[in-house]
Design an enzyme around this catalytic site. Structure first.
Site, short mmCIF file in Angstrom:
data_model
loop_
_atom_site.label_atom_id
_atom_site.label_comp_id
_atom_site.label_asym_id
_atom_site.label_seq_id
_atom_site.Cartn_x
_atom_site.Cartn_y
_atom_site.Cartn_z
N HIS A 190 10.32 8.30 15.21
CA HIS A 190 9.10 7.48 15.13
C HIS A 190 9.07 6.43 16.23
O HIS A 190 9.93 5.56 16.29
CB HIS A 190 9.03 6.79 13.77
CG HIS A 190 7.66 6.27 13.43
ND1 HIS A 190 6.70 7.06 12.85
CD2 HIS A 190 7.09 5.06 13.62
CE1 HIS A 190 5.59 6.35 12.67
NE2 HIS A 190 5.80 5.13 13.13
N ASP A 228 5.96 3.93 18.12
CA ASP A 228 4.55 3.53 18.03
C ASP A 228 3.95 3.15 19.38
O ASP A 228 2.96 2.41 19.43
CB ASP A 228 4.40 2.36 17.05
CG ASP A 228 4.21 2.84 15.62
OD1 ASP A 228 3.31 3.68 15.41
OD2 ASP A 228 4.96 2.41 14.73
N GLU A 265 0.70 9.22 10.80
CA GLU A 265 1.33 8.28 9.87
C GLU A 265 0.33 7.83 8.82
O GLU A 265 -0.33 6.81 8.97
CB GLU A 265 1.90 7.07 10.64
CG GLU A 265 2.82 6.21 9.77
CD GLU A 265 3.45 5.08 10.57
OE1 GLU A 265 2.99 4.79 11.68
OE2 GLU A 265 4.42 4.48 10.06
N HIS A 306 0.58 5.46 4.45
CA HIS A 306 1.14 4.31 5.17
C HIS A 306 1.33 3.21 4.14
O HIS A 306 1.84 3.49 3.05
CB HIS A 306 0.25 3.91 6.36
CG HIS A 306 0.92 2.94 7.27
ND1 HIS A 306 0.46 1.66 7.47
CD2 HIS A 306 2.06 3.03 7.99
CE1 HIS A 306 1.28 1.01 8.29
NE2 HIS A 306 2.26 1.82 8.63
N HIS A 314 7.55 5.53 4.01
CA HIS A 314 6.40 4.75 3.53
C HIS A 314 5.95 5.12 2.12
O HIS A 314 5.15 4.39 1.54
CB HIS A 314 5.18 4.87 4.46
CG HIS A 314 5.24 3.98 5.65
ND1 HIS A 314 5.10 2.62 5.55
CD2 HIS A 314 5.43 4.25 6.98
CE1 HIS A 314 5.19 2.09 6.76
NE2 HIS A 314 5.41 3.05 7.65
N HIS A 374 11.33 7.43 9.51
CA HIS A 374 11.93 6.11 9.79
C HIS A 374 12.15 5.36 8.49
O HIS A 374 11.37 4.51 8.11
CB HIS A 374 11.11 5.31 10.80
CG HIS A 374 9.67 5.05 10.43
ND1 HIS A 374 8.79 6.04 10.04
CD2 HIS A 374 8.93 3.91 10.42
CE1 HIS A 374 7.60 5.51 9.79
NE2 HIS A 374 7.65 4.22 10.01
N ASP A 426 11.55 3.33 15.12
CA ASP A 426 10.31 2.57 14.93
C ASP A 426 10.08 1.58 16.07
O ASP A 426 9.47 0.51 15.87
CB ASP A 426 10.29 1.85 13.57
CG ASP A 426 8.86 1.51 13.12
OD1 ASP A 426 7.91 2.05 13.72
OD2 ASP A 426 8.70 0.72 12.19
#
Lengths: 307, 403
Positions: B23, B25, B128, B155, B196, B217, B325
């Site tokens: 993961h 971003d 996600e 999420h 999540h 993650h 992450d």
């Protein structure tokens, strides 16, 4: 790959068997209906507009193989409130239909694949056009549709997004469909686009002669709906031929599948259309427009993506 | 062996068995910082200070494959969420075109292996949150066609068919439609990601999925009690499922002192009449004063290694991986400050006695195997089942219950 334009129809009859003593009577000259039938058998129509049922219920799906069609553009139009997800559902449904009928349909994303489908005896299915309201004013959505196989977008209003969107469509190889656009939108789009436009559901009666002339200069294809009375479509096509040129004529769909396209093609033969012009009407004009769109994209894609 | 020797050994190991990170971003960071203007934020140049991620630091970190997150926030709903997801997918494709010498598009496990042989970083996409498909299985399939290879079921907020770890209980795990989403992901060949999600959702998804799941993650709940982490009983189910739990680095999830510190900082904001997510000037001023009086606890590579030790014990060496992450978290552990940091984690694990074959599983082969197994399940299901056109209404309305 052989170009479809080169496949001239065979209009002669079968020669007499060898060895017969007396020469046979010369065959009577073919009437227009027989010539039209022979022409369409060799040159199946590329239809600009095929619809999925609104419900997308598998029970309601149309018959896979339409009478005289060799290729079909599958409309992905949605209501304004269905937007992107509605469009993705329709893309998914066409793909599912094609996958369920491998003997009849084959998905085509290029003109080469259209010709290949025909050579394999399948009807080529092209995805598009999508509705302008299904873009969310985003070039990324445009590129996503292209990646999913869509090849035409119906531009109905020349808003702020349109100028950049048309350039991006030229860059990636999406045809601009001007069906339903008013003459102002048509004029402004033709000033921007460098590829031939399509009118998959053309209504040229709403467009003045000079706009038809502009469409002719652009190489656009006005695909006209056919009804059970061939003279109506023939009148419209005669005007397209006069004002824009025969290279702009195409077929959208027929509202009378049982009648098909033979009466129209026979009527146009009677009105003096040449066999070559009718091949263009059947499929060669739209194939040429799509091929030019592809070619422009190949030469354009070295340019960076629009924001 | 000295620390410097361990670090050299870690780098050597990563050269042969690079990291598959679950993961990152970067796409959302590019959207937030520069509206996707790649000229203004060029990851071909050094972005230290601005981003956790750039190409040189990915190379330095020994990254061989990256799942780029095409995250969109839960405040986007309906077509807006789908449209933003398409934009996120599009920017990843633009990155792949622009940096083709370093990033290799990857859709399959074979593509990952090929990229590794070429010395390029295999680039995959992960969505996600189930809100990205707007309750539409056709949209799920479109995302797969566009290259998305995992979807996190939620999420931070619940959606109509799955519960989030950081929301109140809703459908109680997965609804009937949620289970259908999982099956359709199995059929498409998209990994089911359980980061999540609520523990109830984790268990329901493990019940429903016939393909390996991943945690892109998430770390271990037994080591740090935070809802974003994985309970031990769930980790213990991974061997039977074939899945992979990829440990994350986010300090406020993995360090108990940081969890406690964050709770106190949030409470301080609320006590002064602010929401704990407030970023207005007044709230930030208050927060800075709190941070001055109460130094922020610092996680390290050892904190992550503590989680991996436990995850290894519970799930087994074949079912763990790494999901940093980066660029999705404001703070990172000391030594794992950015994507160049992975060698420090590997050095720590070497120090703890992890063998080279074990580390190769952690960094590379477990994640690749999970994707390969998901592909095999997809081929099987595609061959004998039709795509589902079920809707939320048809499965989850009172009349449709139990379908």
């Amino acid at each position: 790959m052989a170009d479809l334009l080169d496949d001239h129809p065979t209009l002669s009859t079968v020669p007499a068997a060898a060895g017969e003593p007396a020469p046979p009577e010369p065959p009577p000259p073919l009437d227009e209906t027989a010539r039209a039938r022979a022409l369409l058998a060799a040159q199946p129509v590329t239809e600009g507009h095929t619809e999925l049922p609104r419900s997308l219920d598998p029970e309601d799906l149309p018959p896979a193989r339409a009478g005289e069609a060799g290729a079909q553009l599958w409309s992905l139009h949605v209501e304004a409130d269905e937007g992107i997800v509605g469009t993705l559902r329709r893309i998914d449904a066409v793909r599912a239909l094609v996958a369920a009928c491998p003997e009849d349909l084959r998905l085509a994303q290029t003109t080469s694949e259209m010709a290949h489908a025909r050579n394999c005896g399948r009807v080529a299915a092209l995805l598009g056009p999508v509705a302008w309201t299904a873009l969310g004013d985003s070039a990324a959505t445009l590129r996503a549709y292209h990646a999913l196989g869509v090849r035409a977008v119906n531009l109905t209003r020349f808003d702020r997004f349109a100028r950049d969107a048309v350039r991006e469509m030229n860059r990636i190889g999406l045809a601009v469909d001007l069906s339903g656009a008013d003459q102002d939108t048509v004029r402004r789009t033709l000033e921007v686009t460098r590829a031939p436009a399509l009118l998959t559901r053309a209504a040229p009666e709403g467009l003045p002669d000079d706009v038809l002339g502009l469409l002719g200069a652009n190489g656009a294809v006005c695909m006209v709906a056919v009804t059970d009375d061939p003279s109506t479509a023939a009148d419209v096509l005669d005007r397209v031929r006069t004002e824009a040129g025969a290279h702009c004529a195409g077929v959208s769909h027929t509202t009378a599948p049982a009648v098909g396209y033979v009466p129209l093609f026979a009527e146009l033969l009677r009105r003096g259309w040449s066999a070559q012009e009718l091949v263009g009407l059947a499929h060669a004009n739209v194939t040429r427009a799509l091929r030019e769109t592809e070619f422009l994209a190949r030469t354009n894609r070295i340019r960076p993506a629009a924001a | 062996m000295s620390a410097a020797e361990r670090l050299a050994e870690a780098r050597e190991l990563l050269a042969a068995h690079p990291v598959v990170d679950g993961h990152n971003d970067l796409p959302w960071a590019l959207r937030e910082h520069v509206r996707y203007d790649l000229d203004r934020m060029d990851i071909g140049a050094d972005q230290t200070g601005a981003l956790h991620t750039d190409l040189a630091r990915l190379r330095a970190g020994g990254v061989g494959a990256q799942f780029w997150s095409v995250y969109v926030p839960c405040r986007l709903a309906g077509d807006d969420a789908v449209s933003a997801t398409l934009e996120q997918i599009d920017i990843v494709d633009q990155l792949l075109e622009r940096y083709a010498g370093d990033l290799a598009p990857a859709l399959t496990a074979d593509d990952m292996e090929a990229a590794r042989k070429e010395g390029r970083i295999a680039s995959l996409k992960g969505a996600e949150g189930g809100h990205s498909i707007n309750n539409s299985l056709a949209t799920l399939r479109a995302l797969h066609t566009l290259g998305v290879r995992y979807m996190t079921l939620t999420h931070n907020d619940n959606n109509d068919w799955a519960d989030s770890a950081t929301d109140e209980p809703g459908v109680g795990g997965l609804s009937a439609f949620g289970r259908r989403v999982v099956r359709e992901m199995n059929r498409s060949g998209m990994l089911v990601d359980l980061s999540h999600v609520a523990a109830t959702t984790m268990r329901a998804a493990l019940d429903a999925s016939v393909a390996p799941v991943i945690f892109s993650h998430s770390s271990a709940l037994a080591v740090c009690d935070h809802p974003r982490n994985i309970p031990t009983d769930v980790l213990e189910r991974l061997p039977a499922n074939g899945g992979v739990a990829m440990a994350t680095f986010v300090p406020k999830f993995i360090l108990p002192a940081a969890v406690e510190w964050t709770a106190r900082a949030d409470e301080n904001l609320r006590a002064h009449g602010f929401d704990h997510l407030d970023t207005t000037a007044g709230a930030m001023k208050l927060h800075r004063a709190f941070e001055e009086a109460n130094p922020r606890p610092v996680a390290t590579a050892a904190t992550v290694a503590d989680h991996l030790d436990h995850m290894r014990e519970a799930a087994g060496i074949d079912h763990i991986g790494i999901g940093g992450d980066y660029d999705g978290t404001a703070f990172t552990p000391a030594g794992l400050d950015d994507v160049a940091g992975y060698p420090n984690l590997i050095a720590e694990l070497l120090h703890r006695g992890w063998s080279h074959p074990d580390l190769a599983k952690l960094t590379w082969s477990n994640a690749v195997r999970a994707l390969r197994d998901a592909e095999a399940v997809s081929r099987d299901l595609r061959g004998r089942t039709a795509p589902s056109n079920a809707t939320l209404d048809s499965l989850d309305s009172p009349e449709g219950q139990g379908a």
